[in-house]
Structures are given as structure tokens and as C-alpha cells.
Design an enzyme around this catalytic site. Structure first.
Site, PDB file in Angstrom:
ATOM      1  CG  MET A  27      -1.880  -1.219   1.175  1.00  0.00           C
ATOM      2  SD  MET A  27      -3.413  -0.945   2.071  1.00  0.00           S
ATOM      3  CE  MET A  27      -2.800  -0.666   3.719  1.00  0.00           C
ATOM      4  CG  HIS A  34       6.788  -1.863   2.263  1.00  0.00           C
ATOM      5  ND1 HIS A  34       6.727  -0.710   3.007  1.00  0.00           N
ATOM      6  CD2 HIS A  34       5.549  -2.409   2.318  1.00  0.00           C
ATOM      7  CE1 HIS A  34       5.500  -0.564   3.487  1.00  0.00           C
ATOM      8  NE2 HIS A  34       4.762  -1.579   3.091  1.00  0.00           N
ATOM      9  CD  GLN A  58      -6.086  -3.754   2.696  1.00  0.00           C
ATOM     10  OE1 GLN A  58      -5.974  -4.269   1.588  1.00  0.00           O
ATOM     11  NE2 GLN A  58      -5.117  -3.802   3.603  1.00  0.00           N
ATOM     12  CD  GLN A 150      -1.802  -8.900   4.491  1.00  0.00           C
ATOM     13  OE1 GLN A 150      -2.624  -8.025   4.604  1.00  0.00           O
ATOM     14  NE2 GLN A 150      -0.544  -8.641   4.206  1.00  0.00           N
TER      15      GLN A 150
HETATM   16  P1  AMP Z   1       1.386  -2.863   3.542  1.00  0.00           P
HETATM   17  O1  AMP Z   1       1.933  -1.823   2.629  1.00  0.00           O
HETATM   18  O2  AMP Z   1       1.343  -2.444   4.976  1.00  0.00           O
HETATM   19  O3  AMP Z   1       0.085  -3.467   3.051  1.00  0.00           O
HETATM   20  O4  AMP Z   1       2.434  -4.066   3.532  1.00  0.00           O
HETATM   21  C1  AMP Z   1       2.820  -4.672   2.331  1.00  0.00           C
HETATM   22  C2  AMP Z   1       3.621  -5.902   2.635  1.00  0.00           C
HETATM   23  O5  AMP Z   1       4.778  -5.546   3.400  1.00  0.00           O
HETATM   24  C3  AMP Z   1       2.839  -6.928   3.477  1.00  0.00           C
HETATM   25  O6  AMP Z   1       3.156  -8.239   3.000  1.00  0.00           O
HETATM   26  C4  AMP Z   1       3.399  -6.711   4.858  1.00  0.00           C
HETATM   27  O7  AMP Z   1       3.315  -7.860   5.684  1.00  0.00           O
HETATM   28  C5  AMP Z   1       4.846  -6.384   4.538  1.00  0.00           C
HETATM   29  N1  AMP Z   1       5.463  -5.688   5.664  1.00  0.00           N
HETATM   30  C6  AMP Z   1       4.987  -4.606   6.339  1.00  0.00           C
HETATM   31  N2  AMP Z   1       5.805  -4.293   7.358  1.00  0.00           N
HETATM   32  C7  AMP Z   1       6.813  -5.198   7.355  1.00  0.00           C
HETATM   33  C8  AMP Z   1       7.968  -5.411   8.169  1.00  0.00           C
HETATM   34  N3  AMP Z   1       8.266  -4.618   9.205  1.00  0.00           N
HETATM   35  N4  AMP Z   1       8.782  -6.448   7.848  1.00  0.00           N
HETATM   36  C9  AMP Z   1       8.511  -7.268   6.805  1.00  0.00           C
HETATM   37  N5  AMP Z   1       7.434  -7.104   5.994  1.00  0.00           N
HETATM   38  C10 AMP Z   1       6.598  -6.091   6.270  1.00  0.00           C
END
Ligand code: AMP
Length: 278
Positions: A27, A34, A58, A150
Site C-alpha cells: 500500500m 517492504h 480493506q 494475512q
Molecule cells: P502494507 O503496505 O502495509 O500493506 O504491507 C505490504 C507488505 O509488506 C505486506 O506483506 C506486509 O506484511 C509487509 N510488511 C509490512 N511491514 C513489514 C515489516 N516490518 N517487515 C517485513 N514485511 C513487512
């Protein structure tokens, strides 16, 4: 690095990519968590696609969809640095044309924890992820361990709907003091930022108790609760010690388990998790 904005453009670019293609859905408002997913995808695939889409379906009506942080220029700069090949940046109407009426509902594992706290959240997640998989057609997709439920939901969807790709779990990237990186950490002021480490402290304690042989889930939950209640800025939403695959709450930690929690620090709702015995 190619930037594409429509489904048609994405499909056209996809045909030019070399297999296997790795895919990282996000996102945006990217941080090193990320980027770690992209780095891993980079190593394991010929080409890498990243999507940036703040998915409205969501978010609940009272949640932070409008306020969700966005910085496209910075995101694109970072993605270039980690050598993404294609960035897919669809608008809301592109992903949800006005007459779209199909949803992906994963049952059972979505009813607990985040699913209970955020009704409809996983319907939005499963639907957008299924759509993105159909558009990008990756061999592998990368998700962070932090959002543990998730991952369980997406793996279940992929298995139940016979989707032909591998879901790769990437360990949570943390700050120096243990706080999991999250786009929402930007909401925290300095005092709240200091308090927010309590999520990690509670999970770390759970891990240590488990390593020392504690098998009563209740004892672990109680100790975690006490630790967090000692932090005046923290309000516990849930603390869970659950079966790692079904997410059912455990009495005895006699199989691979997941410690997870949602805690409000001031106005900011944070989640984190830690595998126990895996
Ligand atoms: P989001 O942009 O928050 O929807 O996250 C996108 C992806 O990045 C999802 O698969 C999250 O689980 C992953 N993600 C977010 N924060 C972290 C983190 N601190 N370490 C590893 N992956 C992450």
C-alpha cells in the site's frame, strides 16, 4: 523501471517480462520491511513487479483510509534503488470499476483476531490480492511475517482456489529497539514512539517463556497483558496465543504457535506477531 497505471498496460508489460516473475503487493509509503520483500523477490526471480495501491475495501468506515500516509515520489525512488522492474500503480476506479460486485471470502481463519476487530478487512484483502495475482500472474508473491493472519488467509485462498503460485514469507524487519517497521509508525509522536516498543517487549517475553519451557498459553497471555498494562499509553485490543495454522486459541502450547497482538498507542493501532516453536 517501468511505471504502469492501468490493468491493460500491466498485462502488456507482463508479456515482456521473463519468468519466473516475483510480485510484492504493497500500500506504499515504503519502508525497509517492504524493501526487504523486494530484495528477496529480486534474488529469487528473473523479474520483479511491485504494486502500490491503498485498497479502500480493506478499511472500515471509521478507519484511516483517507489519512493513510502516501508519498509516491519517495516510493518510486526507493523501488528504483532496489531494482524493481515494473511498478503497478492503479487508481481506485481501475481496480474497482463502479459495477464490480465479486468478492473473495475466506472463512474460519478470518473470523478471529484482526477479522473480529476489523469486520470485512480480510474480504477486502483477499479480493484485492486475488485480483492482483490474476493481473500480474507471478510465480511467487512475497508477504511479511508481521501480518501473520494475512499470510494464513492468503495461503488458504491460494490453496482453496488452486492458484498456481508460491507464497513466500519474509521475516519481520524491526527498528533498533524491536518495533516492527510499519507505515503507520509515522502517526506516533516521540513519546508514543517510545511506548510502542512494548508490543515487541511482550512478544519477546512470550518467546523467551516458551523457550524456557512454559507451555500454558494462559500464563504467557497473562504475563504479556501485565507488561503492556504497565505502559500507560497502551490500550490492549487483543493478545493471542494461537495454533499457527488454524489461529484457534490454545490452552497448551503443544504445537507450532503464533503469539500476536493488537495494541493502541494513543490513537494509533499497531499489530505485531512472533512465531513460537517454529
Ligand atoms: P502494507 O503496505 O502495509 O500493506 O504491507 C505490504 C507488505 O509488506 C505486506 O506483506 C506486509 O506484511 C509487509 N510488511 C509490512 N511491514 C513489514 C515489516 N516490518 N517487515 C517485513 N514485511 C513487512
Amino acid at each position: 523501471m517501468k511505471k504502469v497505471y492501468t490493468v491493460a498496460e500491466m498485462r502488456k508489460e507482463r508479456r515482456k517480462l521473463s519468468d519466473p516473475v516475483g510480485f510484492v503487493p504493497t500500500m506504499g509509503y515504503l519502508h525497509d520491511g517492504h524493501l526487504e520483500l523486494v530484495r528477496r523477490a529480486r534474488v529469487e526471480n528473473k523479474d520483479v513487479v511491485v504494486s502500490i495501491f491503498v485498497n479502500p475495501t480493506q478499511f472500515g468506515p471509521e478507519e484511516d483510509f483517507d489519512a493513510y500516509p502516501r508519498d509516491m515520489e519517495r516510493d518510486l525512488f526507493l523501488l528504483k534503488e532496489v531494482k524493481a522492474d515494473v511498478v503497478f500503480i492503479p487508481g481506485t476506479e481501475e481496480m474497482y470499476p463502479p459495477l464490480s460486485s465479486t468478492w473473495v471470502e475466506v472463512e474460519n481463519v478470518t473470523e478471529r483476531l484482526e477479522g473480529a476487530a476489523r469486520p470485512g478487512h480480510f474480504r477486502g484483502v483477499a479480493t484485492i490480492v486475488a485480483k492482483l495475482f490474476n493481473i500480474v500472474q507471478p510465480a511467487r508473491a512475497y508477504f511479511g511475517a508481521k501480518d501473520a493472519q494475512q499470510l494464513v488467509v492468503i495461503k488458504k485462498m491460494v490453496s482453496d482456489l488452486n492458484m498456481d503460485l508460491e507464497i513466500v514469507t519474509v521475516p519481520t524487519v524491526r527498528e533498533y529497539d524491536g518495533l516492527a517497521l510499519s507505515s503507520r509508525n509515522v502517526y506516533l509522536d516521540l513519546d508514543e514512539r517510545e511506548s510502542a516498543v512494548v508490543l515487541y517487549k511482550a512478544l519477546d517475553m512470550a518467546k523467551k517463556l516458551h523457550e524456557m519451557g512454559e507451555r500454558s498459553a494462559d500464563v504467557v497471555r497473562r504475563q504479556m497483558t501485565e507488561l503492556i498494562q504497565n505502559e500507560p499509553r497502551a490500550i490492549i485490543e487483543y493478545i493471542s496465543i494461537a495454533d499457527a495454522s488454524t489461529l484457534e486459541e490454545l490452552e497448551n502450547i503443544d504445537r507450532p504457535a503464533l503469539a500476536s497482538l493488537a495494541v493502541k498507542i494513543g490513537q494509533t493501532r499497531l499489530i505485531d506477531s512472533m512465531p513460537l516453536g517454529t
